[in-house]
Scaffold this motif. Structure first.
Motif, mmCIF file in Angstrom:
data_model
loop_
_atom_site.group_PDB
_atom_site.id
_atom_site.type_symbol
_atom_site.label_atom_id
_atom_site.label_comp_id
_atom_site.label_asym_id
_atom_site.label_seq_id
_atom_site.Cartn_x
_atom_site.Cartn_y
_atom_site.Cartn_z
ATOM 1 N N ALA A 1 -1.009 -3.835 -3.254
ATOM 2 C CA ALA A 1 -1.276 -5.272 -3.201
ATOM 3 C C ALA A 1 0.047 -6.018 -3.212
ATOM 4 C CB ALA A 1 -2.133 -5.687 -4.400
ATOM 5 N N ALA A 2 -0.021 -7.335 -3.018
ATOM 6 C CA ALA A 2 1.190 -8.141 -2.835
ATOM 7 C C ALA A 2 2.126 -8.089 -4.032
ATOM 8 C CB ALA A 2 0.802 -9.590 -2.540
ATOM 9 N N ASN A 3 1.588 -8.074 -5.249
ATOM 10 C CA ASN A 3 2.441 -8.152 -6.432
ATOM 11 C C ASN A 3 2.584 -6.821 -7.143
ATOM 12 O OD1 ASN A 3 2.828 -10.957 -6.142
ATOM 13 N ND2 ASN A 3 0.816 -11.346 -7.062
ATOM 14 N N ASN A 4 2.414 -5.740 -6.435
ATOM 15 C CA ASN A 4 2.475 -4.428 -7.051
ATOM 16 C C ASN A 4 3.904 -4.080 -7.415
ATOM 17 O OD1 ASN A 4 2.327 -1.380 -7.302
ATOM 18 N ND2 ASN A 4 0.207 -1.863 -6.825
ATOM 19 N N VAL A 5 4.048 -3.251 -8.452
ATOM 20 C CA VAL A 5 5.368 -2.815 -8.892
ATOM 21 C C VAL A 5 6.108 -2.032 -7.814
ATOM 22 C CG1 VAL A 5 4.601 -0.617 -9.873
ATOM 23 C CG2 VAL A 5 6.591 -1.743 -10.835
ATOM 24 N N PHE A 6 5.367 -1.501 -6.810
ATOM 25 C CA PHE A 6 5.996 -0.726 -5.748
ATOM 26 C C PHE A 6 7.011 -1.534 -4.951
ATOM 27 C CE2 PHE A 6 1.775 1.595 -5.688
ATOM 28 C CZ PHE A 6 2.269 2.670 -6.403
ATOM 29 N N SER A 7 6.902 -2.870 -4.983
ATOM 30 C CA SER A 7 7.720 -3.698 -4.107
ATOM 31 C C SER A 7 9.209 -3.469 -4.296
ATOM 32 C CB SER A 7 7.397 -5.179 -4.345
ATOM 33 O OG SER A 7 7.647 -5.532 -5.695
ATOM 34 N N SER A 8 9.628 -2.847 -5.388
ATOM 35 C CA SER A 8 11.055 -2.696 -5.622
ATOM 36 C C SER A 8 11.608 -1.320 -5.271
ATOM 37 C CB SER A 8 11.368 -2.990 -7.097
ATOM 38 O OG SER A 8 10.722 -2.045 -7.926
ATOM 39 N N TRP A 9 10.751 -0.329 -5.086
ATOM 40 C CA TRP A 9 11.356 0.987 -4.960
ATOM 41 C C TRP A 9 10.694 1.941 -3.986
ATOM 42 C CZ3 TRP A 9 7.932 4.783 -6.279
ATOM 43 C CH2 TRP A 9 6.856 4.401 -7.069
ATOM 44 N N VAL A 10 9.459 1.752 -3.610
ATOM 45 C CA VAL A 10 8.814 2.733 -2.747
ATOM 46 C C VAL A 10 9.376 2.644 -1.330
ATOM 47 C CG1 VAL A 10 6.891 1.366 -1.853
ATOM 48 C CG2 VAL A 10 6.546 3.792 -2.372
ATOM 49 N N ASP A 11 9.345 3.742 -0.572
ATOM 50 C CA ASP A 11 9.933 3.778 0.767
ATOM 51 C C ASP A 11 9.170 2.904 1.760
ATOM 52 O OD1 ASP A 11 11.957 5.597 0.065
ATOM 53 O OD2 ASP A 11 10.585 7.282 0.268
ATOM 54 N N ILE A 12 7.853 3.044 1.762
ATOM 55 C CA ILE A 12 7.014 2.296 2.709
ATOM 56 C C ILE A 12 5.798 1.757 1.964
ATOM 57 C CG2 ILE A 12 5.639 2.415 4.825
ATOM 58 C CD1 ILE A 12 7.408 4.757 5.710
ATOM 59 N N ILE A 13 5.516 0.472 2.139
ATOM 60 C CA ILE A 13 4.354 -0.158 1.526
ATOM 61 C C ILE A 13 3.366 -0.526 2.629
ATOM 62 C CG2 ILE A 13 3.519 -2.101 0.153
ATOM 63 C CD1 ILE A 13 6.330 -2.328 -1.013
ATOM 64 N N ILE A 14 2.104 -0.177 2.424
ATOM 65 C CA ILE A 14 1.052 -0.527 3.382
ATOM 66 C C ILE A 14 0.118 -1.529 2.720
ATOM 67 C CG2 ILE A 14 -0.869 0.311 4.786
ATOM 68 C CD1 ILE A 14 0.502 3.026 4.899
ATOM 69 N N LYS A 15 0.073 -2.733 3.262
ATOM 70 C CA LYS A 15 -0.803 -3.778 2.726
ATOM 71 C C LYS A 15 -1.968 -3.976 3.693
ATOM 72 C CE LYS A 15 2.941 -5.988 0.196
ATOM 73 N NZ LYS A 15 3.732 -7.214 -0.028
ATOM 74 N N ASP A 16 -2.762 -2.948 3.812
ATOM 75 C CA ASP A 16 -3.894 -2.952 4.737
ATOM 76 C C ASP A 16 -4.968 -2.056 4.145
ATOM 77 O OD1 ASP A 16 -5.686 -2.602 6.899
ATOM 78 O OD2 ASP A 16 -4.090 -2.965 8.336
ATOM 79 N N ARG A 17 -6.199 -2.495 4.171
ATOM 80 C CA ARG A 17 -7.299 -1.697 3.610
ATOM 81 C C ARG A 17 -7.681 -0.520 4.506
ATOM 82 N NH1 ARG A 17 -9.808 -3.979 -0.686
ATOM 83 N NH2 ARG A 17 -9.429 -6.185 -1.111
ATOM 84 N N ASP A 18 -7.283 -0.577 5.764
ATOM 85 C CA ASP A 18 -7.653 0.455 6.729
ATOM 86 C C ASP A 18 -6.692 1.641 6.626
ATOM 87 O OD1 ASP A 18 -8.309 1.983 8.993
ATOM 88 O OD2 ASP A 18 -8.924 0.197 10.097
ATOM 89 N N PHE A 19 -7.247 2.841 6.432
ATOM 90 C CA PHE A 19 -6.413 4.034 6.303
ATOM 91 C C PHE A 19 -5.668 4.344 7.602
ATOM 92 C CE2 PHE A 19 -5.467 8.535 5.490
ATOM 93 C CZ PHE A 19 -5.086 8.474 4.155
ATOM 94 N N ALA A 20 -6.163 3.808 8.714
ATOM 95 C CA ALA A 20 -5.500 4.026 9.997
ATOM 96 C C ALA A 20 -4.100 3.429 10.016
ATOM 97 C CB ALA A 20 -6.324 3.430 11.132
ATOM 98 N N ALA A 21 -3.796 2.534 9.066
ATOM 99 C CA ALA A 21 -2.449 1.960 8.980
ATOM 100 C C ALA A 21 -1.419 3.055 8.734
ATOM 101 C CB ALA A 21 -2.388 0.916 7.867
ATOM 102 N N PHE A 22 -1.827 4.118 8.024
ATOM 103 C CA PHE A 22 -0.906 5.237 7.791
ATOM 104 C C PHE A 22 -0.583 5.947 9.093
ATOM 105 C CE2 PHE A 22 -0.208 9.684 6.043
ATOM 106 C CZ PHE A 22 1.075 9.402 5.592
#
Length: 641
Positions: free
Chosen positions: A552-573
């Motif tokens: 989600a937009a305010n997730n802790v991942f925003s600072s360190w994960v390599d790739i963030i997917i903000k889409d409910r559809d698994f096809a985004a991967f």
């Protein structure tokens, strides 16, 4: 993978020297406009080289001691060639290679190199802030029961093993502890990823990091603050993040080989020219220096980084935020992809699966009663039942009274009927008889009673994300091994794996277990990718070669994960793979373009016996950059070329 031979400096240091190079370049242009003496111009060039290029000089020397040739050496060789060319021409005018053309290149090279390194390393500051923020995941205080029975709030660091603690409703535990009095419901999603609450009673362990969602209980401390499971996890996260933030960039991957390529081509021109016209050896040496200066890191940076820039920009439009361009390459080369279940493979939102009525009761009556009881609630079960009611066109009940008991269930009155729905042990406390002797722990279940009579149980399932199964099929067809890892129970994980078409899966895994599974695969030489979504995936995401998170937009991942997917559809991967295929193809095309132009630049030497004029070399380099930029801009929404 971290490169221990790589030398990096603080991002602000590169930024400062980038601006120094900008100022030096402006001064140099003004010096030419004012027709200052060659000595004055040489002085400005010296300042540019030894101050603007200081970090690359120091970095190159230190890396050479480690027997490593990377981008520092590449930038220094190119700028050094321009510097040496300018100095030689200042000492000897009339060679046909004006000082202005080459001298202006050096500030330009250092401007590009310094600012690119600055933007490339800015993530280190974010990583350090993230590491500091991890301490907030553990509570700083607890309620300690004194010898006289009174309760005192103390720092969590003061707790010793065996101390009796009072765990209140809503409190996040600071240490691992064991319940000695009472029973409750706790949220362990931070550790397991399981969206349903866990029932705990006397003798059960309450892990640090979990949140008490039920009544207050008394428990004995089983660990110190810094030795709890979550504390050890956070410490490993800090180590992994520190290691990962110093990993080599995209520039480092090819810098040594590209430098060798241009050096060989420049050397061929010098050798061929010297053989054809031995009397002009100095002339050909200047040509050698000029080609190194013109064909060096600027073209290389454009060939590698422009495709990454356009990939990142267009991926962002699709809800894919690429924070580490190198992760794209690791994704393409991966052997095995580990996928979390709840919130990643599945949507993290329950839906009604079935109902198991008591003898003599219809399933439809059980579901209707469950919906009636939960129609005014706001929890994962209520949302699922409301969705079921909407699809089956059940009318909204008219309730005369409502009792909401968070984490346990609800009691409502509809006309003369009293309906109770919730957890099994809570219904037992309400005196409901006829409940199943054993609770089905393999499935998420909700029990329903009406007027004191047990009606039946409602079973829920976590639905797969849209296009999850087709994406898994695509990954398997691409030769990727898929492994599902989850902190959920075995039955739920097995069901999700079967629905998605995944053969290998592991359940009841804590964060360190997931990381250990990935580490074992890496130790066997497999290139790994982790796809997760929650804090319980944090170690695994950092342990893998590339970490991808649905977030989600305010997730802790925003600072360190390599790739963030903000889409409910698994096809985004899957689209991430498409973007990488496109980026890799464009980089290859850019390299071919650079090679073609380089060969063209040497054509006059190899065939005609003379070098290109300095302005012809400059125009060729600029044309190369323009073609590379246009070709890179073709990257659009992950289309293949």
């Amino acid at each position: 993978m971290q490169n221990k031979k790589l030398i990096l400096f603080a991002p602000d240091s590169y930024c400062l020297r980038g601006w120094v190079s900008v100022c030096a370049g402006a001064l140099l242009l003004m010096a030419y406009a004012a027709d200052l003496s060659p000595t004055m111009r040489l002085f400005i060039v010296l300042i540019t080289f030894f101050w603007g290029g200081e970090l690359f000089i120091r970095g190159c020397l230190l890396e050479l001691k480690n027997l490593y040739v990377g981008f520092n050496a590449f930038a220094l060789v190119s700028a050094g060639a321009a510097f040496l060319f300018a100095v030689l021409n200042a000492l000897r005018e009339g060679t046909g290679f004006p000082v202005s053309g080459a001298a202006a290149l050096m500030p330009f090279i250092f401007i590009c190199a310094n600012f690119i390194k600055y933007f490339e390393l800015r993530h280190i500051g974010s990583s350090r802030r993230f590491i500091k923020s991890l301490d907030a995941f553990i509570s700083k205080s607890v309620f300690k029961v004194q010898d006289d029975g009174s309760v005192k709030k103390v720092f969590a660091s003061e707790v010793e093993i065996g101390d009796v603690l009072l765990v209140k409703n809503g409190e996040r535990l600071a240490v691992d502890c064991k319940i000695i009095k009472g029973s409750t419901i706790v949220d362990e999603s931070l550790l397991t990823g399981n969206i349903t609450l866990a029932a705990k009673q006397t003798g059960d362990i309450l892990p640090a990091g979990s949140v008490n969602k039920g009544t207050e209980v008394r428990a004995t401390a089983e660990s110190l603050k810094n030795s709890s499971k979550i504390a050890r996890i956070l410490e490993e996260v800090k180590k992994s993040e520190t290691k990962k933030m110093l990993s080599p960039s995209m520039l480092e991957l090819y810098a040594g080989r590209v430098l060798l390529f241009f050096f060989v081509f420049a050397s061929l021109q010098f050798i061929c020219g010297a053989l054809i016209e031995p009397s002009k050896v100095f002339h050909w040496f200047l040509a050698f220096l000029l080609i190194l200066a013109l064909s060096g890191p600027v073209t290389y940076m454009a060939a590698v980084l422009l495709p990454v820039f356009f990939t990142v920009r267009n991926a962002r439009k699709s809800g894919i935020f690429i924070q580490n361009g190198q992760a794209l390459n690791l994704l393409r080369l991966s052997d095995i992809i580990f996928i979390d279940k709840t919130g990643t493979l599945t949507s993290g939102r329950l839906e009604v699966a079935s109902a198991e009525p008591a003898e003599g009761v219809k399933a439809a009556d059980v579901l209707k009663a469950a919906y009636t009881a939960q129609s005014s609630a706001d929890n994962i079960f209520a949302c699922a039942l409301k969705e079921y009611a909407r699809k089956n066109k059940l009318s909204a009940p008219k309730l005369s009274s409502i009792e909401l008991h968070p984490s346990f269930g609800t009691v409502v009155k509809e006309g003369k009927n009293i309906i109770i729905a919730g957890r099994k042990n809570w219904l037992e406390d309400k005196g409901i008889e006829g409940l199943p002797a054993a609770e089905d722990v393999k499935r998420t279940v909700f029990y329903v009673a009406k007027n004191g009579k047990y009606l039946g149980a409602v079973y829920f399932k976590d639905r797969l994300r849209a296009n999850a199964k087709s994406t898994i099929s695509f990954l398997k067809a691409a030769g990727k091994k898929i492994c599902l890892i989850s902190g959920d129970n075995n039955g739920a994980v097995a069901a999700a794996a079967q629905m998605a078409g995944i053969e290998e899966y592991y359940s009841a895994m804590y964060p360190q277990d997931k990381a250990a599974k990935i580490s074992a695969a890496s130790n066997m030489g497999q290139k790994t990718v982790m796809l997760g979504d929650g804090f319980n995936d944090i170690l695994a995401l950092l342990q893998a070669g590339a970490g991808v998170a649905f977030s989600a937009a305010n997730n802790v991942f925003s600072s360190w994960v390599d790739i963030i997917i903000k889409d409910r559809d698994f096809a985004a991967f899957r689209r991430v793979f498409d973007f990488e295929a496109c980026r890799a193809n464009v980089i290859k095309q850019n390299v071919y373009i650079s090679v073609f132009v380089s060969v063209f630049m040497f054509w006059e030497v190899l065939i005609g016996g003379k070098a290109l004029a300095w302005y012809e070399n400059l125009l060729a380099a600029l044309l190369t950059l323009l073609i590379i930029a246009i070709n890179s801009a073709r990257i659009n929404h992950g289309q293949r070329y």
